[in-house]
Scaffold this active site. Structure first.
Site, PDB file in Angstrom:
ATOM      1  N   ASP A 153       0.838  -1.208   0.000  1.00  0.00           N
ATOM      2  CA  ASP A 153       0.000   0.000   0.000  1.00  0.00           C
ATOM      3  C   ASP A 153       0.877   1.264   0.000  1.00  0.00           C
ATOM      4  O   ASP A 153       0.539   2.253  -0.644  1.00  0.00           O
ATOM      5  CB  ASP A 153      -0.953  -0.008   1.209  1.00  0.00           C
ATOM      6  N   HIS A 174      -5.079  -3.930   5.638  1.00  0.00           N
ATOM      7  CA  HIS A 174      -4.764  -4.178   4.229  1.00  0.00           C
ATOM      8  C   HIS A 174      -5.976  -4.789   3.527  1.00  0.00           C
ATOM      9  O   HIS A 174      -5.957  -5.941   3.122  1.00  0.00           O
ATOM     10  CB  HIS A 174      -3.533  -5.084   4.112  1.00  0.00           C
TER      11      HIS A 174
HETATM   12  C1  LMR Z   1      -2.931  -6.785  -3.132  1.00  0.00           C
HETATM   13  O1  LMR Z   1      -3.155  -5.786  -2.445  1.00  0.00           O
HETATM   14  O2  LMR Z   1      -2.665  -6.723  -4.329  1.00  0.00           O
HETATM   15  C2  LMR Z   1      -2.947  -8.146  -2.476  1.00  0.00           C
HETATM   16  O3  LMR Z   1      -3.465  -8.038  -1.189  1.00  0.00           O
HETATM   17  C3  LMR Z   1      -3.655  -9.186  -3.264  1.00  0.00           C
HETATM   18  C4  LMR Z   1      -5.138  -8.930  -3.423  1.00  0.00           C
HETATM   19  O4  LMR Z   1      -5.905  -9.899  -3.341  1.00  0.00           O
HETATM   20  O5  LMR Z   1      -5.539  -7.795  -3.668  1.00  0.00           O
END
Ligand code: LMR
Length: 338
Positions: free
Chosen positions: A172, A199
């Site tokens: 991120d 996340h």
């Molecule tokens: C991302 O942020 O790309 C990872 O967490 C994978 C997803 O499933 O988004």
């Protein structure tokens, strides 16, 4: 009295430092090494001279990845960990957990919990015996629940050192720097946007108000930028059309976090990375992504939220409700197993 407290302090310090890896001689195990993230991540780790041994584990295809990587002319030894998880983890300094199913279009990260929770449980359980002092870096989704799950397992075995357990939400930060850098016409390498929360979707809170250099985004532009960062993973899942989720940028982000942790372990100062960790900076949630100062034994200082504007505060309050549930889901799974 004074001597007793001095002795206690010395014992604590000794324990703390003997837990740390020797400078520049790190042994790292990658679980899920033959997968979409595991392969590019192992490649990046093979290029790091401070890693002396890379132990690769997966359910299949490991010998091929080991043979392939071992042709690269760096001193890092690449070995197959074998099918036994305990043998793979034995005495490593760091465990990187990249195994698990990725999302398909239409899925949320939480939808992966059922399948991936058992993997995180098994690896953490194995770690308690084979490498209890190792750093644990988890990439496997849903991260918001997996770190609480892992910490519960370690706690139950009396092996939890929360300073060494990291959820790789660093992607991120990478995305925020890239997108904000593009918007303000700056080299993304020179841009830093602190991330707090978790996340997944709305729990990812980029603090654009603290962007460095400043990003003068307002109104619609600001809202679009926040959404772009929050939904970036989902965009990759859509673009891959059923063939998985973000692998290459995730491998890069994980390597960035891992290299920062190892550099700090080797004595480098003032290294800050954002990650999702066990946290006591906000009484409402036990786990949080925030900027962290890294040191010789893991997290040295958690910077917490820092200064946030009204809009970010509101986002944080909403995110906390989601985070609490995610955390509970991970803890509940671990407790039911114990
Ligand atoms: C991302 O942020 O790309 C990872 O967490 C994978 C997803 O499933 O988004």
């Amino acid at each position: 009295m004074f001597l007793t407290s001095l002795f206690r302090k010395a014992t604590h310090l000794k324990r703390c430092y003997s837990d740390c890896a020797k400078p520049g001689a790190h042994k790292v195990a990658v679980i899920g090494a033959a997968g979409g993230i595991g392969q590019p991540l192992s490649l990046l780790l093979k290029l790091n001279p401070s890693i002396v041994e890379l132990r690769l584990h997966d359910l299949k295809d490991v010998p091929g990845v080991v043979a392939d990587l071992s042709h690269i002319e760096t001193a890092t030894k690449v070995v197959a960990g074998g099918s036994d998880l305990g043998a793979t983890l034995k005495d490593v300094d760091m465990i990187v957990l990249a195994a698990g199913l990725p999302r398909k279009p239409g899925m949320k990260r939480e939808d992966l919990f059922k399948t991936n929770a058992q993997i995180v449980y098994d690896v953490t359980k194995s770690m308690t015996k084979a490498a209890p002092d190792a750093y644990l870096i988890i990439i496997t989704n849903p991260l918001n629940s997996m770190i609480p799950l892992a910490c519960e397992v370690l706690k139950e075995a009396n092996k939890l050192n929360a300073r060494k357990v990291f959820g790789c939400s660093t992607l991120d930060s990478v995305r925020a720097a890239t997108f904000v850098g593009e918007a303000i016409c700056k080299d993304p390498k020179t841009v830093d946007v602190p991330i707090i929360g978790g996340h997944s979707g709305n729990t990812i809170i980029p603090l654009i108000s603290r962007s460095n250099p400043p990003a003068c985004l307002e109104g619609d532009d600001l809202q679009k930028m926040i959404k772009k960062i929050q939904e970036a993973g989902t965009e990759v899942v859509k673009a891959k059309a059923g063939k998985g989720s973000c692998t290459l940028a995730m491998a890069y982000a994980a390597s960035r976090l891992i290299f920062s942790i190892l550099r700090a372990a080797d004595g480098e100062k003032e290294i800050v990375e954002s990650a999702y960790v066990k946290s006591d900076v906000m009484p409402e949630v036990k786990y949080l992504a925030s900027p962290l100062l890294l040191g010789k034994c893991g997290i040295e200082k958690n910077f917490g939220l820092g200064k946030v504007d009204e809009c970010e505060k509101k986002m944080f309050c909403e995110a906390m409700e989601i985070l609490k549930k995610d955390i509970e889901m991970g803890e509940k799974f671990a407790k039911a197993k114990i």
